[in-house]
Design a protein around this motif. Sequence first.
Motif, mmCIF file in Angstrom:
data_model
loop_
_atom_site.group_PDB
_atom_site.id
_atom_site.type_symbol
_atom_site.label_atom_id
_atom_site.label_comp_id
_atom_site.label_asym_id
_atom_site.label_seq_id
_atom_site.Cartn_x
_atom_site.Cartn_y
_atom_site.Cartn_z
ATOM 1 N N LEU A 269 -2.289 -17.941 3.547
ATOM 2 C CA LEU A 269 -2.809 -16.895 4.430
ATOM 3 C C LEU A 269 -1.835 -15.745 4.676
ATOM 4 O O LEU A 269 -2.263 -14.575 4.716
ATOM 5 C CB LEU A 269 -3.256 -17.509 5.759
ATOM 6 C CG LEU A 269 -4.543 -18.348 5.690
ATOM 7 C CD1 LEU A 269 -4.822 -19.012 7.026
ATOM 8 C CD2 LEU A 269 -5.728 -17.483 5.273
ATOM 9 N N PRO A 270 -0.511 -16.006 4.843
ATOM 10 C CA PRO A 270 0.397 -14.863 5.044
ATOM 11 C C PRO A 270 0.371 -13.870 3.891
ATOM 12 O O PRO A 270 0.480 -12.659 4.100
ATOM 13 C CB PRO A 270 1.771 -15.537 5.160
ATOM 14 C CG PRO A 270 1.479 -16.910 5.665
ATOM 15 C CD PRO A 270 0.186 -17.288 5.010
ATOM 16 N N ARG B 7 -2.739 -11.810 4.390
ATOM 17 C CA ARG B 7 -2.567 -10.880 5.513
ATOM 18 C C ARG B 7 -1.619 -9.744 5.127
ATOM 19 O O ARG B 7 -1.826 -8.589 5.523
ATOM 20 C CB ARG B 7 -2.025 -11.629 6.735
ATOM 21 C CG ARG B 7 -2.981 -12.669 7.307
ATOM 22 C CD ARG B 7 -2.496 -13.177 8.658
ATOM 23 N NE ARG B 7 -3.310 -14.277 9.135
ATOM 24 C CZ ARG B 7 -2.936 -15.552 9.104
ATOM 25 N NH1 ARG B 7 -1.756 -15.881 8.617
ATOM 26 N NH2 ARG B 7 -3.730 -16.502 9.568
ATOM 27 N N ARG B 8 -0.563 -10.069 4.371
ATOM 28 C CA ARG B 8 0.378 -9.033 3.958
ATOM 29 C C ARG B 8 -0.303 -8.018 3.038
ATOM 30 O O ARG B 8 -0.099 -6.811 3.161
ATOM 31 C CB ARG B 8 1.579 -9.663 3.248
ATOM 32 C CG ARG B 8 2.649 -8.617 2.898
ATOM 33 C CD ARG B 8 3.952 -9.224 2.428
ATOM 34 N NE ARG B 8 3.799 -9.892 1.154
ATOM 35 C CZ ARG B 8 3.890 -11.192 0.977
ATOM 36 N NH1 ARG B 8 4.128 -11.991 2.012
ATOM 37 N NH2 ARG B 8 3.746 -11.740 -0.210
ATOM 38 N N ASP C 42 -3.477 -7.267 3.002
ATOM 39 C CA ASP C 42 -4.364 -6.482 3.855
ATOM 40 C C ASP C 42 -3.565 -5.419 4.613
ATOM 41 O O ASP C 42 -3.972 -4.254 4.689
ATOM 42 C CB ASP C 42 -5.083 -7.406 4.841
ATOM 43 C CG ASP C 42 -6.003 -6.651 5.794
ATOM 44 O OD1 ASP C 42 -6.924 -5.973 5.319
ATOM 45 O OD2 ASP C 42 -5.786 -6.736 7.021
ATOM 46 N N GLY C 43 -2.395 -5.820 5.151
ATOM 47 C CA GLY C 43 -1.557 -4.880 5.890
ATOM 48 C C GLY C 43 -1.003 -3.775 5.006
ATOM 49 O O GLY C 43 -0.935 -2.608 5.420
#
Length: 341
Positions: free
Chosen positions: A318-319, A322-323, A325-326
């Motif tokens: 997941l990180p 998320r990274r 996406d960021g």
Amino acid sequence: MRVFESLNCIVCKKPFARVANQRRSPRHLYCGLAMCNECFEQEKTLEQEKRNHQCGDSDCFYSENFAYFLIDVLSQKSALVFTPMGYLLVKPFKIPECQICLDEYSNQIEAKKSFALGCGHIICTECYLKTRQKSSVDSSLYEIKCPTCTETYDMYAAVNKQKDRFHDFLNELPEMTRQMEAMMNAARNVKDECSCNECRKKGIVDEMFYCGECGFEICGACAYKKHRPHGAIPLLEKQANQMLMELQQESRNVIKTYKDLVPELHKGLLEGIDIFETELLSKEETLKGAPNFADLQEKHKSFTKIKSNFELSAENYLPHLRRFDGEVKQLIQTLNETPDA
């Protein structure tokens, strides 16, 4: 523009995934070819005469392993760019080395041709001949231990008949390298200086004009004297339009690649999670049949650990999502802050 045929499934013609255990991951066939995991599983359930893959070898679907040697090739992400049609070479490719002698593989040197093992890894032919041993079970077979996964496999002696898709990749590589070099040369040949097609006077792009009617790049004086009725435009404007079209096409191709790839990977991931859930819940039902409390505790502990491992894998994944996406949002912000003029 050509892509590597050897890195596409021989059935659906779609490019392989770069990792194992995905729908498009390459599976190695006994005949030496490769197809994606999805096509492999579909084809092996059919009767031989109904399969799309017809090579005459009844043992083609005997192996259960992925073609890890192709996955190793695809790991060179900076050199091989994924497109929906297949992989394109954009940087020099480093040819893999045999894990035993550390020499590069080569189709030109018989001893350095790759030799595919049953596990899906490869070594060079010379090292295969040097390290194999006669099978204690069948005199027509040889035993060979893979230096990568350390598994031991029985192999037939006929080296000259042993082929793999990596041979095809190396055969394609010279032509793909020439294509890459042509693309790089074309990019280098874009100059900020040119000469007038009329008077041959040299000038910079900023001061030149383009006559669309004649197809000439001309200086200001010739534009005024000979091409004024043709409506010549600044050469910079013509170059800007051309570069804009090429840049936007490249941008569309890059973005489309990942717009296609991300849902495909996530679809395969969700399918895997669904299968995992079904299997786990089914296996957990065995708790009801435990013969004693000790066995009940052991089963409970085992399934709890499997569930925890799944949760840990998800938390590690997941990180990265998320990274990504960021970083996409940051790029959008950078574009919003970039002045239009």
